[in-house]
Design a protein around this motif. Sequence first.
Motif, PDB file in Angstrom:
ATOM      1  N   ASP A  28       0.840  -1.203   0.000  1.00 31.06           N
ATOM      2  CA  ASP A  28       0.000   0.000   0.000  1.00 31.06           C
ATOM      3  C   ASP A  28       0.874   1.252   0.000  1.00 31.06           C
ATOM      4  OD1 ASP A  28      -2.344  -1.601   0.243  1.00 31.06           O
ATOM      5  OD2 ASP A  28      -2.157  -1.594   2.433  1.00 31.06           O
ATOM      6  N   ILE A  29       1.887   1.245   0.847  1.00 29.74           N
ATOM      7  CA  ILE A  29       2.779   2.408   0.972  1.00 29.74           C
ATOM      8  C   ILE A  29       3.612   2.570  -0.294  1.00 29.74           C
ATOM      9  CG2 ILE A  29       4.579   3.490   2.375  1.00 29.74           C
ATOM     10  CD1 ILE A  29       1.722   3.031   3.694  1.00 29.74           C
ATOM     11  N   TYR A  30       4.076   1.466  -0.855  1.00 33.14           N
ATOM     12  CA  TYR A  30       4.863   1.519  -2.092  1.00 33.14           C
ATOM     13  C   TYR A  30       4.053   2.178  -3.208  1.00 33.14           C
ATOM     14  CZ  TYR A  30       7.644   0.145  -6.108  1.00 33.14           C
ATOM     15  OH  TYR A  30       8.389   0.176  -7.263  1.00 33.14           O
ATOM     16  N   ARG A  31       2.784   1.812  -3.328  1.00 29.57           N
ATOM     17  CA  ARG A  31       1.958   2.382  -4.390  1.00 29.57           C
ATOM     18  C   ARG A  31       1.777   3.890  -4.219  1.00 29.57           C
ATOM     19  NH1 ARG A  31       0.331  -2.838  -4.253  1.00 29.57           N
ATOM     20  NH2 ARG A  31      -1.124  -2.715  -2.531  1.00 29.57           N
ATOM     21  N   VAL A  32       1.754   4.376  -2.987  1.00 29.21           N
ATOM     22  CA  VAL A  32       1.627   5.809  -2.733  1.00 29.21           C
ATOM     23  C   VAL A  32       2.958   6.532  -2.967  1.00 29.21           C
ATOM     24  CG1 VAL A  32       1.277   7.549  -0.912  1.00 29.21           C
ATOM     25  CG2 VAL A  32      -0.274   5.600  -1.100  1.00 29.21           C
ATOM     26  N   MET A  33       4.045   5.938  -2.497  1.00 30.57           N
ATOM     27  CA  MET A  33       5.319   6.644  -2.442  1.00 30.57           C
ATOM     28  C   MET A  33       6.271   6.375  -3.612  1.00 30.57           C
ATOM     29  SD  MET A  33       4.761   8.271   0.348  1.00 30.57           S
ATOM     30  CE  MET A  33       6.297   9.150   0.332  1.00 30.57           C
ATOM     31  N   ALA A  34       6.215   5.191  -4.197  1.00 31.06           N
ATOM     32  CA  ALA A  34       7.308   4.834  -5.106  1.00 31.06           C
ATOM     33  C   ALA A  34       6.901   4.051  -6.344  1.00 31.06           C
ATOM     34  CB  ALA A  34       8.354   4.030  -4.325  1.00 31.06           C
ATOM     35  N   GLN A  35       5.624   3.848  -6.573  1.00 36.21           N
ATOM     36  CA  GLN A  35       5.227   3.032  -7.724  1.00 36.21           C
ATOM     37  C   GLN A  35       5.815   3.616  -9.001  1.00 36.21           C
ATOM     38  OE1 GLN A  35       1.000   2.600  -8.653  1.00 36.21           O
ATOM     39  NE2 GLN A  35       1.401   0.436  -8.932  1.00 36.21           N
ATOM     40  N   GLY A  36       6.405   2.741  -9.806  1.00 31.47           N
ATOM     41  CA  GLY A  36       7.027   3.157 -11.053  1.00 31.47           C
ATOM     42  C   GLY A  36       8.488   3.523 -10.921  1.00 31.47           C
ATOM     43  N   SER A  37       9.008   3.492  -9.697  1.00 35.42           N
ATOM     44  CA  SER A  37      10.390   3.935  -9.487  1.00 35.42           C
ATOM     45  C   SER A  37      11.429   2.920  -9.952  1.00 35.42           C
ATOM     46  CB  SER A  37      10.624   4.309  -8.021  1.00 35.42           C
ATOM     47  OG  SER A  37      10.455   3.183  -7.193  1.00 35.42           O
ATOM     48  N   LEU A  38      11.033   1.682 -10.188  1.00 31.75           N
ATOM     49  CA  LEU A  38      11.993   0.711 -10.715  1.00 31.75           C
ATOM     50  C   LEU A  38      12.298   0.971 -12.189  1.00 31.75           C
ATOM     51  CD1 LEU A  38      11.045  -2.784  -9.238  1.00 31.75           C
ATOM     52  CD2 LEU A  38      12.849  -1.236  -8.531  1.00 31.75           C
ATOM     53  N   MET A  39      11.352   1.540 -12.889  1.00 31.96           N
ATOM     54  CA  MET A  39      11.509   1.800 -14.312  1.00 31.96           C
ATOM     55  C   MET A  39      12.530   2.914 -14.521  1.00 31.96           C
ATOM     56  SD  MET A  39      10.285   0.844 -17.312  1.00 31.96           S
ATOM     57  CE  MET A  39       8.669   0.165 -17.020  1.00 31.96           C
ATOM     58  N   PRO A  40      13.611   2.631 -15.235  1.00 32.55           N
ATOM     59  CA  PRO A  40      14.592   3.690 -15.474  1.00 32.55           C
ATOM     60  C   PRO A  40      13.995   4.801 -16.337  1.00 32.55           C
ATOM     61  CG  PRO A  40      15.218   1.670 -16.648  1.00 32.55           C
ATOM     62  CD  PRO A  40      13.977   1.372 -15.865  1.00 32.55           C
ATOM     63  N   SER A  41      14.483   6.006 -16.154  1.00 31.47           N
ATOM     64  CA  SER A  41      13.959   7.133 -16.932  1.00 31.47           C
ATOM     65  C   SER A  41      14.471   7.107 -18.376  1.00 31.47           C
ATOM     66  CB  SER A  41      14.328   8.455 -16.264  1.00 31.47           C
ATOM     67  OG  SER A  41      15.734   8.562 -16.167  1.00 31.47           O
ATOM     68  N   TRP A  42      15.497   6.312 -18.637  1.00 31.09           N
ATOM     69  CA  TRP A  42      16.040   6.191 -19.983  1.00 31.09           C
ATOM     70  C   TRP A  42      16.340   4.734 -20.258  1.00 31.09           C
ATOM     71  CZ3 TRP A  42      20.699   4.297 -21.897  1.00 31.09           C
ATOM     72  CH2 TRP A  42      20.960   4.562 -23.237  1.00 31.09           C
ATOM     73  N   CYS A  43      16.094   4.303 -21.452  1.00 35.50           N
ATOM     74  CA  CYS A  43      16.435   2.940 -21.857  1.00 35.50           C
ATOM     75  C   CYS A  43      17.085   3.001 -23.227  1.00 35.50           C
ATOM     76  CB  CYS A  43      15.194   2.055 -21.894  1.00 35.50           C
ATOM     77  SG  CYS A  43      15.579   0.319 -22.184  1.00 35.50           S
ATOM     78  N   SER A  44      18.077   2.166 -23.425  1.00 40.13           N
ATOM     79  CA  SER A  44      18.791   2.143 -24.697  1.00 40.13           C
ATOM     80  C   SER A  44      17.881   1.687 -25.832  1.00 40.13           C
ATOM     81  CB  SER A  44      20.004   1.213 -24.587  1.00 40.13           C
ATOM     82  OG  SER A  44      19.575  -0.101 -24.265  1.00 40.13           O
ATOM     83  N   GLY A  45      18.330   1.932 -27.028  1.00 37.54           N
ATOM     84  CA  GLY A  45      17.588   1.517 -28.210  1.00 37.54           C
ATOM     85  C   GLY A  45      16.847   2.665 -28.852  1.00 37.54           C
ATOM     86  N   ASN A  46      16.337   2.376 -30.045  1.00 31.54           N
ATOM     87  CA  ASN A  46      15.600   3.373 -30.804  1.00 31.54           C
ATOM     88  C   ASN A  46      14.619   2.621 -31.702  1.00 31.54           C
ATOM     89  OD1 ASN A  46      14.652   5.253 -32.608  1.00 31.54           O
ATOM     90  ND2 ASN A  46      16.661   6.137 -33.063  1.00 31.54           N
ATOM     91  N   PRO A  47      13.327   2.805 -31.514  1.00 31.49           N
ATOM     92  CA  PRO A  47      12.341   2.076 -32.307  1.00 31.49           C
ATOM     93  C   PRO A  47      12.447   2.350 -33.815  1.00 31.49           C
ATOM     94  CG  PRO A  47      11.255   3.533 -30.727  1.00 31.49           C
ATOM     95  CD  PRO A  47      12.723   3.674 -30.530  1.00 31.49           C
ATOM     96  N   GLU A  48      13.135   3.422 -34.182  1.00 36.21           N
ATOM     97  CA  GLU A  48      13.298   3.782 -35.595  1.00 36.21           C
ATOM     98  C   GLU A  48      14.483   3.069 -36.247  1.00 36.21           C
ATOM     99  OE1 GLU A  48      10.927   5.829 -36.878  1.00 36.21           O
ATOM    100  OE2 GLU A  48      10.063   5.832 -34.863  1.00 36.21           O
ATOM    101  N   MET A  49      15.295   2.368 -35.441  1.00 36.24           N
ATOM    102  CA  MET A  49      16.493   1.714 -35.967  1.00 36.24           C
ATOM    103  C   MET A  49      16.149   0.580 -36.924  1.00 36.24           C
ATOM    104  SD  MET A  49      19.195   1.167 -32.934  1.00 36.24           S
ATOM    105  CE  MET A  49      20.778   1.528 -33.634  1.00 36.24           C
TER     106      MET A  49
END
Length: 139
Positions: free
Chosen positions: A75-96
């Motif tokens: 419950d607390i994780y969903r309020v405070m940190a949900q989505g925080s495992l996902m890095p703000s940047w990921c390698s690759g390019n869908p246009e490649m």
Amino acid sequence: MNSEFTIAVHSLVYLAYVPDRMATSEMIADNVGTHSARVRKVMSLLRRSGYVDTREGAGGGYRLTIDPDVVTLGDIYRVMAQGSLMPSWCSGNPEMDCVVGSNMKQVMDGIFCRAEKQLEDHFSAITIQDVLGQIHDCK
């Protein structure tokens, strides 16, 4: 994971430990080992989510409004940190024009989403009271 989650859990466990009195942000900050301004920021989110109540003035502070036997770390994780495992940047390019480069972000997003779901499931099996009990077992 962010430190606000840890501060929130610690603060709620501390409030469960002292259920018969209000705790000021300074008391909580001293117990957590951080600045009272950080505690007030975290407690503001917890108050808006209904986990704590506040009273201003002499004798004021924070108190639990929830049952520590029911509220989970999930419950607390969903309020405070949900989505925080996902890095703000990921390698690759869908246009490649390369199967690896063009699909890496999509694949890694799925991996991180599944990991976060497993983390939430794990946290959802642990209540605030469970954490307090583990602390008592450390004596």
